[in-house]
Design a protein around this motif. Structure first.
Motif, PDB file in Angstrom:
ATOM      1  N   LEU A 109     -80.014  15.910  35.570  1.00  0.00           N
ATOM      2  CA  LEU A 109     -80.052  14.454  35.461  1.00  0.00           C
ATOM      3  C   LEU A 109     -81.322  14.033  34.746  1.00  0.00           C
ATOM      4  CD1 LEU A 109     -78.965  13.406  39.071  1.00  0.00           C
ATOM      5  CD2 LEU A 109     -77.625  13.105  37.001  1.00  0.00           C
ATOM      6  N   ASN A 110     -81.216  13.001  33.944  1.00  0.00           N
ATOM      7  CA  ASN A 110     -82.380  12.398  33.306  1.00  0.00           C
ATOM      8  C   ASN A 110     -82.419  10.926  33.670  1.00  0.00           C
ATOM      9  OD1 ASN A 110     -83.405  14.659  31.894  1.00  0.00           O
ATOM     10  ND2 ASN A 110     -81.817  14.425  30.340  1.00  0.00           N
ATOM     11  N   PHE A 111     -83.573  10.461  34.090  1.00  0.00           N
ATOM     12  CA  PHE A 111     -83.723   9.068  34.478  1.00  0.00           C
ATOM     13  C   PHE A 111     -84.804   8.405  33.639  1.00  0.00           C
ATOM     14  CE2 PHE A 111     -82.203  11.146  38.349  1.00  0.00           C
ATOM     15  CZ  PHE A 111     -81.136  10.324  38.689  1.00  0.00           C
ATOM     16  N   LEU A 112     -84.519   7.196  33.194  1.00  0.00           N
ATOM     17  CA  LEU A 112     -85.558   6.388  32.581  1.00  0.00           C
ATOM     18  C   LEU A 112     -86.436   5.816  33.688  1.00  0.00           C
ATOM     19  CD1 LEU A 112     -83.447   4.496  29.913  1.00  0.00           C
ATOM     20  CD2 LEU A 112     -85.179   6.231  29.462  1.00  0.00           C
ATOM     21  N   PRO A 113     -87.654   5.408  33.373  1.00  0.00           N
ATOM     22  CA  PRO A 113     -88.522   4.812  34.401  1.00  0.00           C
ATOM     23  C   PRO A 113     -87.895   3.548  34.973  1.00  0.00           C
ATOM     24  CG  PRO A 113     -89.762   5.354  32.420  1.00  0.00           C
ATOM     25  CD  PRO A 113     -88.318   5.507  32.077  1.00  0.00           C
ATOM     26  N   PHE A 114     -88.347   3.173  36.155  1.00  0.00           N
ATOM     27  CA  PHE A 114     -87.859   1.938  36.753  1.00  0.00           C
ATOM     28  C   PHE A 114     -88.276   0.744  35.890  1.00  0.00           C
ATOM     29  CE2 PHE A 114     -88.235   4.800  40.440  1.00  0.00           C
ATOM     30  CZ  PHE A 114     -86.910   4.752  40.863  1.00  0.00           C
ATOM     31  N   ALA A 115     -87.494  -0.320  35.985  1.00  0.00           N
ATOM     32  CA  ALA A 115     -87.729  -1.495  35.146  1.00  0.00           C
ATOM     33  C   ALA A 115     -89.122  -2.079  35.389  1.00  0.00           C
ATOM     34  CB  ALA A 115     -86.664  -2.548  35.421  1.00  0.00           C
TER      35      ALA A 115
END
Length: 237
Positions: A134-140
């Motif tokens: 899984l790859n996640f972008l940083p939180f908003a």
């Protein structure tokens, strides 16, 4: 073909209640339809599409290595994308198997993915389907729109080593037992039945319809691009 009860493709009307207009649908066989017109219920929008970044197949067989030491060879298919739909991967793998076995031509895959197509696909078992990474972008944040695309959460090198060890020592042997699951035998029978309900003549008509639609779509795209270029040129002048 007569023994299989093949029928010619037909164009009919569906829908047409007080809220929705009728749509024109061409039925090639029970599993394959093509929408020539759409209404609000059948028209696709952005929410219906998913982005597949890469689909690859290993060049070598992987030994799933059952705990009893017996070899279980399998071919690894890797699908990388975002926002998968429910059962999407199982249908994709089922269609890949059908194409690999020459049950359908490879251009059948492109036709199935086109917006007007409505096709029932083989449904591969889930027992060897694994969520690998899984790859996640940083939180908003306040500057979320201006974020660096490379700024994302990543596993540490130590974490990757643990993950790799788990895959070799635990996951692959467990998958080996799933290869023998009875659902794969059921899938084989269902795949044969699915193929038996795809008359070659009707598949050819379906592919020809897709080819005509694709050519018209490409033509409209070229015309739109020429129009946009003309508008930009006029604005500069």
């Amino acid at each position: 073909r007569e023994e299989r009860g093949e029928e010619p493709s037909t164009v009919g009307k569906e829908g047409g209640d007080s809220a929705e207009r009728e749509v024109e649908v061409e039925k090639f066989c029970d599993n394959v339809r093509w929408f020539h017109t759409f209404n609000r219920k059948t028209k696709l929008d952005r929410s219906h599409y998913r982005h597949m970044h890469e689909v690859s197949c290993g060049a070598r067989l992987t030994n799933l290595g059952k705990s009893d030491g017996e070899k279980r060879l399998a071919l690894r298919v890797t699908i990388q994308g975002e926002s998968f739909m429910y059962h999407q991967i199982r249908h994709m793998v089922g269609l890949m198997i059908a194409a690999y076995r020459n049950m359908v031509p490879t251009n059948f895959i492109s036709a199935v993915l086109s917006a007007p197509a409505n096709v029932s696909l083989p449904f591969a078992p889930a027992h060897t389907l694994v969520l690998k990474d899984l790859n996640f972008l940083p939180f908003a944040r306040e500057d979320f729109k201006n974020r660096d695309e490379d700024d994302k959460l990543e596993m540490t090198p130590a974490g990757k080593e643990i993950q790799q060890a788990f895959e070799v020592e635990q996951m692959l042997p467990a998958l080996g037992s799933f290869v023998d699951h009875e659902d794969w035998s059921t899938f084989e029978e269902e795949l044969k039945e699915w193929h038996g309900n795809l008359p070659e003549e009707q598949v050819a008509k379906f592919l020809a319809t897709h080819e005509t639609w694709s050519a018209a779509l490409a033509k409209r795209k070229r015309e739109r691009e020429r129009g946009e270029m003309k508008e930009r040129k006029e604005l500069k002048e």
